[in-house]
Design a protein around this motif. Structure first.
Motif, PDB file in Angstrom:
ATOM      1  N   VAL A 145       0.832  -1.204   0.000  1.00 26.22           N
ATOM      2  CA  VAL A 145       0.000   0.000   0.000  1.00 26.22           C
ATOM      3  C   VAL A 145       0.868   1.256   0.000  1.00 26.22           C
ATOM      4  CG1 VAL A 145      -1.672   1.328   1.370  1.00 26.22           C
ATOM      5  CG2 VAL A 145      -1.968  -1.146   1.084  1.00 26.22           C
ATOM      6  N   ARG A 146       1.861   1.298   0.878  1.00 22.53           N
ATOM      7  CA  ARG A 146       2.670   2.516   1.008  1.00 22.53           C
ATOM      8  C   ARG A 146       3.476   2.830  -0.248  1.00 22.53           C
ATOM      9  NH1 ARG A 146       7.751   3.768   4.941  1.00 22.53           N
ATOM     10  NH2 ARG A 146       7.901   5.964   4.421  1.00 22.53           N
ATOM     11  N   PHE A 147       4.011   1.786  -0.889  1.00 23.56           N
ATOM     12  CA  PHE A 147       4.898   2.019  -2.023  1.00 23.56           C
ATOM     13  C   PHE A 147       4.273   1.673  -3.365  1.00 23.56           C
ATOM     14  CE2 PHE A 147       7.837   0.879   1.576  1.00 23.56           C
ATOM     15  CZ  PHE A 147       8.227   2.181   1.840  1.00 23.56           C
ATOM     16  N   GLY A 148       3.001   1.304  -3.383  1.00 23.70           N
ATOM     17  CA  GLY A 148       2.330   0.992  -4.642  1.00 23.70           C
ATOM     18  C   GLY A 148       2.866  -0.264  -5.305  1.00 23.70           C
ATOM     19  N   LEU A 149       3.183  -1.277  -4.505  1.00 29.62           N
ATOM     20  CA  LEU A 149       3.747  -2.518  -5.028  1.00 29.62           C
ATOM     21  C   LEU A 149       2.651  -3.576  -5.165  1.00 29.62           C
ATOM     22  CD1 LEU A 149       6.898  -2.703  -2.714  1.00 29.62           C
ATOM     23  CD2 LEU A 149       6.745  -1.703  -4.999  1.00 29.62           C
ATOM     24  N   THR A 150       2.756  -4.400  -6.166  1.00 27.33           N
ATOM     25  CA  THR A 150       1.828  -5.507  -6.356  1.00 27.33           C
ATOM     26  C   THR A 150       2.537  -6.787  -5.962  1.00 27.33           C
ATOM     27  OG1 THR A 150       0.732  -4.367  -8.181  1.00 27.33           O
ATOM     28  CG2 THR A 150       0.422  -6.756  -8.041  1.00 27.33           C
ATOM     29  N   PRO A 151       1.978  -7.533  -4.994  1.00 27.06           N
ATOM     30  CA  PRO A 151       2.623  -8.803  -4.628  1.00 27.06           C
ATOM     31  C   PRO A 151       2.650  -9.764  -5.806  1.00 27.06           C
ATOM     32  CG  PRO A 151       1.000  -8.168  -2.985  1.00 27.06           C
ATOM     33  CD  PRO A 151       0.826  -7.252  -4.172  1.00 27.06           C
ATOM     34  N   GLU A 152       3.798 -10.400  -6.044  1.00 26.75           N
ATOM     35  CA  GLU A 152       3.844 -11.396  -7.099  1.00 26.75           C
ATOM     36  C   GLU A 152       3.028 -12.598  -6.641  1.00 26.75           C
ATOM     37  OE1 GLU A 152       5.961 -14.427  -7.351  1.00 26.75           O
ATOM     38  OE2 GLU A 152       6.557 -14.313  -5.278  1.00 26.75           O
ATOM     39  N   LYS A 153       2.603 -13.421  -7.573  1.00 22.40           N
ATOM     40  CA  LYS A 153       1.620 -14.473  -7.306  1.00 22.40           C
ATOM     41  C   LYS A 153       1.989 -15.362  -6.114  1.00 22.40           C
ATOM     42  CE  LYS A 153      -0.926 -18.172  -9.586  1.00 22.40           C
ATOM     43  NZ  LYS A 153      -2.298 -17.758  -9.440  1.00 22.40           N
TER      44      LYS A 153
END
Length: 155
Positions: A145-153
């Motif tokens: 959320v803080r850094f705009g990252l998408t968790p990899e699968k």
């Protein structure tokens, strides 16, 4: 420098604190900084706090960890002499980056690329990382959320 301060610097964020790591054993670190006020509460896990200009700088010996019976704290730590071994125990690739003023960035798990590509990826096997320390799941959500990252699968 290692961990969050390196990640934040790469993102253009001024770090709020700096963590340092070293091959020096805790007693060696304490000896080097013997003229300073030391915080030794984390010494058994390899961390010596050095009070400088009113701030505590944490200096931690390179280490590996074993077993997490309570899913939060390692059952034991073993001091090691290589940075790569230390970085391999960390939670996410974006936190497993070190910076040395002479050698530059040390990033054996591709954390810089993950930051550029906005990916959150565990170091090694995600299931193992989360079983070791269940708080890492919440940390992952916070970082996403803080850094705009998408968790990899897999993560």
């Amino acid at each position: 420098m290692v961990g969050g301060c390196v990640r934040d610097s790469l993102l253009g964020i001024v770090p709020h604190d700096y963590d340092l790591c070293t091959s020096a054993l805790p007693e060696e670190t304490a000896y080097v900084f013997r003229e300073y006020t030391l915080v030794r509460s984390g010494e058994k896990h390899g961390t010596i706090g050095v009070v400088m200009d009113g701030q505590v700088i944490e200096i931690t010996t390179f280490r590996t960890e074993g077993g997490y019976k309570d899913h939060r704290h390692p059952d034991w730590v073993e001091f090691v002499r290589t940075l790569e071994q230390d970085l391999a125990r960390r939670d996410f690739t974006v936190n497993a980056i070190a910076y040395d003023p002479e050698a530059g960035y040390l990033d054996p798990f591709g954390g810089q690329d993950d930051l550029k590509n906005k990916i959150l990826r565990a170091v090694g096997d995600p299931e193992t990382r989360f079983r070791e320390d269940a708080l890492r799941i919440l940390r992952g959500v916070r970082f996403a959320v803080r850094f705009g990252l998408t968790p990899e699968k897999a993560t």
